[in-house]
Write a protein that holds these residues in place. Structure first.
Motif, PDB file in Angstrom:
ATOM      1  N   UNK A  53       0.782  -1.368   0.103  1.00 31.50           N
ATOM      2  CA  UNK A  53      -0.016   0.530  -0.007  1.00 31.50           C
ATOM      3  C   UNK A  53       1.058   1.317  -0.338  1.00 31.50           C
ATOM      4  N   UNK A  54       1.837   0.927  -0.012  1.00 32.14           N
ATOM      5  CA  UNK A  54       2.688   1.679   0.254  1.00 32.14           C
ATOM      6  C   UNK A  54       4.035   1.826  -0.269  1.00 32.14           C
ATOM      7  N   UNK A  55       4.635   2.781  -1.194  1.00 32.17           N
ATOM      8  CA  UNK A  55       6.449   2.537  -1.893  1.00 32.17           C
ATOM      9  C   UNK A  55       7.664   2.414  -1.098  1.00 32.17           C
ATOM     10  N   UNK A  56       7.061   2.729  -0.204  1.00 26.83           N
ATOM     11  CA  UNK A  56       8.228   2.813   0.869  1.00 26.83           C
ATOM     12  C   UNK A  56       9.518   1.497   0.855  1.00 26.83           C
ATOM     13  N   UNK A  57       8.917   0.305   0.651  1.00 29.22           N
ATOM     14  CA  UNK A  57       9.475  -1.419   0.821  1.00 29.22           C
ATOM     15  C   UNK A  57      10.292  -0.906  -0.708  1.00 29.22           C
ATOM     16  N   UNK A  58       9.697  -0.635  -1.467  1.00 28.09           N
ATOM     17  CA  UNK A  58      10.171  -1.097  -3.136  1.00 28.09           C
ATOM     18  C   UNK A  58      10.816   0.056  -3.785  1.00 28.09           C
ATOM     19  N   UNK A  59      10.746   1.446  -3.326  1.00 27.19           N
ATOM     20  CA  UNK A  59      11.694   2.451  -3.806  1.00 27.19           C
ATOM     21  C   UNK A  59      12.618   3.517  -3.072  1.00 27.19           C
ATOM     22  N   UNK A  60      12.910   4.128  -3.630  1.00 26.99           N
ATOM     23  CA  UNK A  60      13.660   5.289  -2.692  1.00 26.99           C
ATOM     24  C   UNK A  60      12.721   6.223  -2.707  1.00 26.99           C
ATOM     25  N   UNK A  61      11.263   5.848  -1.742  1.00 26.88           N
ATOM     26  CA  UNK A  61      10.445   6.758  -1.713  1.00 26.88           C
ATOM     27  C   UNK A  61       9.467   7.121  -0.387  1.00 26.88           C
ATOM     28  N   UNK A  62       8.616   7.487   0.271  1.00 27.76           N
ATOM     29  CA  UNK A  62       7.659   6.877   1.089  1.00 27.76           C
ATOM     30  C   UNK A  62       6.936   7.734   0.729  1.00 27.76           C
ATOM     31  N   UNK A  63       5.351   7.227   0.888  1.00 27.38           N
ATOM     32  CA  UNK A  63       3.635   7.508   1.169  1.00 27.38           C
ATOM     33  C   UNK A  63       3.256   7.011   0.651  1.00 27.38           C
ATOM     34  N   UNK A  64       1.939   6.832   0.850  1.00 31.70           N
ATOM     35  CA  UNK A  64       0.800   5.826   0.625  1.00 31.70           C
ATOM     36  C   UNK A  64       0.081   5.896  -1.371  1.00 31.70           C
ATOM     37  N   UNK A  65      -0.333   5.146  -1.709  1.00 30.75           N
ATOM     38  CA  UNK A  65      -0.183   5.263  -3.179  1.00 30.75           C
ATOM     39  C   UNK A  65      -1.972   6.085  -3.007  1.00 30.75           C
ATOM     40  N   UNK A  66      -2.436   5.624  -2.729  1.00 31.50           N
ATOM     41  CA  UNK A  66      -3.326   6.650  -2.132  1.00 31.50           C
ATOM     42  C   UNK A  66      -3.464   8.263  -2.216  1.00 31.50           C
ATOM     43  N   UNK A  67      -2.055   8.590  -0.865  1.00 27.94           N
ATOM     44  CA  UNK A  67      -2.055   9.969  -1.067  1.00 27.94           C
ATOM     45  C   UNK A  67      -0.518  10.402  -2.125  1.00 27.94           C
ATOM     46  N   UNK A  68      -0.659   9.414  -3.221  1.00 29.78           N
ATOM     47  CA  UNK A  68       0.489  10.192  -4.277  1.00 29.78           C
ATOM     48  C   UNK A  68      -0.432  10.393  -6.056  1.00 29.78           C
ATOM     49  N   UNK A  69       0.108  10.831  -6.400  1.00 26.14           N
ATOM     50  CA  UNK A  69      -0.345  10.839  -8.300  1.00 26.14           C
ATOM     51  C   UNK A  69       0.779  10.436  -8.614  1.00 26.14           C
ATOM     52  N   UNK A  70       0.564  10.259  -9.939  1.00 30.87           N
ATOM     53  CA  UNK A  70       0.840   9.046 -11.271  1.00 30.87           C
ATOM     54  C   UNK A  70       2.614   9.500 -10.735  1.00 30.87           C
ATOM     55  N   UNK A  71       2.319  11.832 -11.184  1.00 32.16           N
ATOM     56  CA  UNK A  71       4.089  12.162 -11.854  1.00 32.16           C
ATOM     57  C   UNK A  71       4.285  11.958 -10.026  1.00 32.16           C
ATOM     58  N   UNK A  72       3.954  11.929  -9.223  1.00 29.84           N
ATOM     59  CA  UNK A  72       4.148  11.845  -8.467  1.00 29.84           C
ATOM     60  C   UNK A  72       5.326  10.636  -7.855  1.00 29.84           C
ATOM     61  N   UNK A  73       4.572   9.501  -8.103  1.00 30.56           N
ATOM     62  CA  UNK A  73       5.100   7.635  -8.263  1.00 30.56           C
ATOM     63  C   UNK A  73       5.738   7.866  -9.189  1.00 30.56           C
ATOM     64  N   UNK A  74       5.823   8.675 -10.309  1.00 31.56           N
ATOM     65  CA  UNK A  74       6.826   7.934 -11.273  1.00 31.56           C
ATOM     66  C   UNK A  74       8.783   8.538 -11.378  1.00 31.56           C
ATOM     67  N   UNK A  75       8.570   9.670 -10.219  1.00 31.12           N
ATOM     68  CA  UNK A  75       9.937  10.098  -9.276  1.00 31.12           C
ATOM     69  C   UNK A  75      10.556   9.406  -8.703  1.00 31.12           C
ATOM     70  N   UNK A  76       9.527   7.764  -8.223  1.00 25.13           N
ATOM     71  CA  UNK A  76      11.142   7.964  -7.161  1.00 25.13           C
ATOM     72  C   UNK A  76      11.679   6.176  -8.353  1.00 25.13           C
ATOM     73  N   UNK A  77      12.331   5.878  -7.460  1.00 31.06           N
ATOM     74  CA  UNK A  77      13.607   4.125  -8.538  1.00 31.06           C
ATOM     75  C   UNK A  77      12.825   3.456  -7.400  1.00 31.06           C
ATOM     76  N   UNK A  78      12.758   2.412  -8.333  1.00 30.60           N
ATOM     77  CA  UNK A  78      11.760   1.400  -7.993  1.00 30.60           C
ATOM     78  C   UNK A  78      12.337  -0.158  -8.519  1.00 30.60           C
ATOM     79  N   UNK A  79      13.877   0.333  -9.194  1.00 31.63           N
ATOM     80  CA  UNK A  79      14.758  -0.892  -9.013  1.00 31.63           C
ATOM     81  C   UNK A  79      15.479  -0.317  -8.114  1.00 31.63           C
ATOM     82  N   UNK A  80      16.582   0.606  -7.770  1.00 29.91           N
ATOM     83  CA  UNK A  80      17.562   0.276  -7.088  1.00 29.91           C
ATOM     84  C   UNK A  80      17.632  -0.787  -5.835  1.00 29.91           C
ATOM     85  N   UNK A  81      16.725  -0.506  -5.303  1.00 37.11           N
ATOM     86  CA  UNK A  81      16.312  -1.726  -3.412  1.00 37.11           C
ATOM     87  C   UNK A  81      16.751  -2.798  -3.857  1.00 37.11           C
TER      88      UNK A  81
END
Ligand code: G3P
Ligand code: MG
Length: 245
Positions: A53-81
């Protein structure tokens, strides 16, 4: 005899960053029979492919999907972890995954798991059904969820859709499903499947998750389960061809 279908869990979670385009590409590369992905809804109501439900574990960002826009979600790196070589990975939308699968003319099964068990994401069922109906995709789409209200809603929206009952442990909660809603598949954990007697095996196709160990894969192939959902689709495919040919 129908071979056990090999369904790549979260793309190919064991070998690539889960639920990313790279993981889905790997599932296609190894010729998985199916691909399982998890879907949530962003603040601006986009269908987002990610497990938690959050991006904390699988990106370098923090926060809930439901509180972030697509543009905001796209800023984060989802692979380096997962590994530095995947630092260009971004969280994909369902549309991006489907467009890729269409481009490569993927003919397998796509299992969309609607992650409505912690947040209900009002309207997600309508969005998913409308999106899937937009085109004649080359692959088959099926749905699963731990939230049975979601499964009921999907069937109400499209009575031809195929739904899989997902359950943990012994699935006591499956008795809460409205019996007028026909379920098409069961997606239990292996512990449940091992605990039932041969007489209790449902007539519906059973696809067991998450089957990674060689001994568990062998067990499922011997029992000829309809499908296994696995983090290692290539390994599972190689083993299946040895055990079921
Ligand atoms: O669909 C099987 C499996 O994906 C369910 O659990 O937590 O990995 O989404 P989870
Ligand atoms: Mg899942």
């Amino acid at each position: 005899m129908d071979q056990t279908k090999i369904i790549a869990h979260r793309g190919s979670k064991g070998t690539h960053p889960e639920n990313t385009l790279e993981a889905v590409k790997e599932a296609v590369r190894v010729r998985s029979d199916g691909i399982e992905i998890d879907v949530h809804l962003s603040l601006d109501k986009e269908l987002i492919v990610i497990h938690d439900e959050t991006i904390d574990r699988t990106t370098n960002g923090k926060g809930s999907i439901q509180n972030l826009t697509l543009a905001e979600l796209k800023q984060f790196d989802a692979g380096s972890w997962y590994s530095p070589e995947y630092s260009n990975c971004r969280i994909p939308t369902l549309q991006e995954i489907f467009c890729f699968l269409e481009k490569v003319d993927y003919k397998g099964l796509v299992n969309i798991e609607l992650k409505t068990d912690k947040f209900s994401y009002p309207g997600i069922e309508e969005k998913v059904v409308a999106f899937v109906a937009e085109k004649n995709w080359p692959f088959t789409v099926e749905y699963s969820s731990f939230n049975y209200q979601t499964l009921i809603q999907l069937k109400i929206l499209d009575d031809t859709c195929k739904i899989a009952l997902l359950f943990k442990e012994h699935g006591e909660n499956k008795t809460f499903l409205n019996l007028n809603i026909p379920v098409n598949m069961w997606h239990p954990k292996l512990s449940w499947f091992k605990s039932i007697s041969p007489f209790q095996v449902p007539e519906l196709p059973v696809r067991v998750w998450t089957i990674n160990k060689s001994e568990d894969l062998q067990f499922c192939f011997r029992k000829q389960v309809a499908g296994v959902i696995t983090d290692y689709p290539q390994k599972a495919l190689e083993m299946r061809d040895k055990w079921q040919n």
